[in-house]
Scaffold this active site. Sequence first.
Site, short mmCIF file in Angstrom:
data_model
loop_
_atom_site.label_atom_id
_atom_site.label_comp_id
_atom_site.label_asym_id
_atom_site.label_seq_id
_atom_site.Cartn_x
_atom_site.Cartn_y
_atom_site.Cartn_z
N GLY A 121 -20.64 4.50 -21.80
CA GLY A 121 -19.29 4.08 -21.42
C GLY A 121 -18.34 5.24 -21.40
O GLY A 121 -17.36 5.25 -20.65
N GLY A 147 3.63 15.47 -17.39
CA GLY A 147 4.13 14.36 -16.59
C GLY A 147 3.17 13.92 -15.52
O GLY A 147 3.60 13.40 -14.48
N ALA A 186 -12.26 7.40 -12.86
CA ALA A 186 -13.47 6.64 -13.15
C ALA A 186 -14.04 6.00 -11.91
O ALA A 186 -15.26 6.02 -11.68
CB ALA A 186 -13.16 5.57 -14.21
N HIS A 208 3.71 -15.61 1.41
CA HIS A 208 5.12 -15.64 1.02
C HIS A 208 5.30 -16.67 -0.09
O HIS A 208 4.77 -17.77 0.00
CB HIS A 208 5.98 -16.02 2.23
CG HIS A 208 7.42 -16.24 1.90
ND1 HIS A 208 8.30 -15.21 1.70
CD2 HIS A 208 8.14 -17.38 1.71
CE1 HIS A 208 9.51 -15.70 1.43
NE2 HIS A 208 9.43 -17.03 1.42
#
Length: 475
Positions: A38, A181, A324, A453
């Site tokens: 993992g 950032g 990933a 919508h």
Amino acid sequence: MHETDIIVIGGGTGGYSTALRAAALGLDVVLAERDLVGGTCLHRGCIPSKAMLHAAELVDGISEARERWGVKATLEAVDWSALTATRDDIVARNHRGVEGHLSHAGVHVVRGSAALTGPRTVRITPVGAGGEWTARRGIVLATGSRPRTLPGLAPDGRRVVTSDDALFAPGLPGSVLVLGGGAIGVEYASLHRSMGADVTLVEAADRLLPLEDADVSRHLTRGLKKRGIEVLTGARLEHAEPYADGVRATVRPARGEPRTLDAQRLLVAVGRAPVTDGLNLGAAGLTTDDRGFIAPADWSRLETAVPGIHVVGDLLPPPSLGLAHASFAEGLLVAETLAGLSPRPRPVDYDSVPRVTYSSPQTAAVGLSEAQARERGLDVVVNTMPLTAVAKGMVHGQGGMVKVVAERAGAGTGQVLGVHLVGPHVSEMVAESQLIVGWDAEPSDVAQHIHPHPTLSEAVGEAFLTLAGRGLHQV
């Protein structure tokens, strides 16, 4: 000496996707992993961080309910132990799932550290059973990356942390200084602000998410500042010194005198470095570039200069993205290549890989930014649609936008080159844009499709209607 068809070194997203696909194609596969299958994504990155960001969204919802909707709700406290227990349960269940998939597929997982001993041979130093292995078809390197650190500022897991251990640091700090950032730094700044911390976000480039479209950066910065996060761009860390209860840092902004900032925690998110230590690359005739990446000689096969040795995931230099889901695609490509599928699989189109930042507001993008398109010499047409121009955007009340970059073609608009989104839940909207960019669609192709919508996706549909000359709400 044991023999198998393929040896995969590293059990993160790139490694285990390679192993699963190769096994499904009838190949014998050995997967060597020295930690937990993992990898970083499952255990220290994507999954636990998004679990925490979901909790942060719930916290923010309480404030919104009270301040905007008249729901007299209050936040009593955040039970950190209960929150982290839920996060860890999600990780554990996913981990068991990956192990189960590998077992069911017949992949032989060997827990241990692997080192190359030649172009087709590997020594696995076992936790359980390892030994010498020969790969009849090839070896796949998928050992991932680790957070970069700053010289003279060693992480201690409490006052100075990296993205790998920020989630597992003790308790919730009252103040955080985030260095970097990019996507990781922005996500952690957002998370800590939601949990009540005073947050300062420092980025050396002139804007946040410097690899994304400039309008994405602008809208994101506006949203973060509205939430009370102090954003310093074009700023550099000059010095930082941990003390008993926090860290004191000196930051030089783009303009003005250096500032001294105190925070209970300093989070370093200045990028990630490929992990190749212990692989003994020289034994197979491999080298890294000056940044530590292993560059493929053939990007269509992700094969190195040593035939039969392939690379996936964070070991790859740009244009690979260190994401990933890109690693999954790379794993599929390499497995199918080693299985000898004919015709050969298409190379990974990195321009068409979606990029998401799971902050509040979120950002999501696929394809070229406006600046990138112009740098490639393309004549482009651009349309920007605010999310608040549709009813569901008003309901959410968080602002945001849809920006489409398309090629200008004669009297009309040609191929869509990029789609860029900022706002609530845009991570769930970008898949449509990936199909648009990946299939070389034109605005007129998209305009004929009906968006439900009321939804945020209407803003995407309206942006394309306008570019196709059929706009209803946009002049």
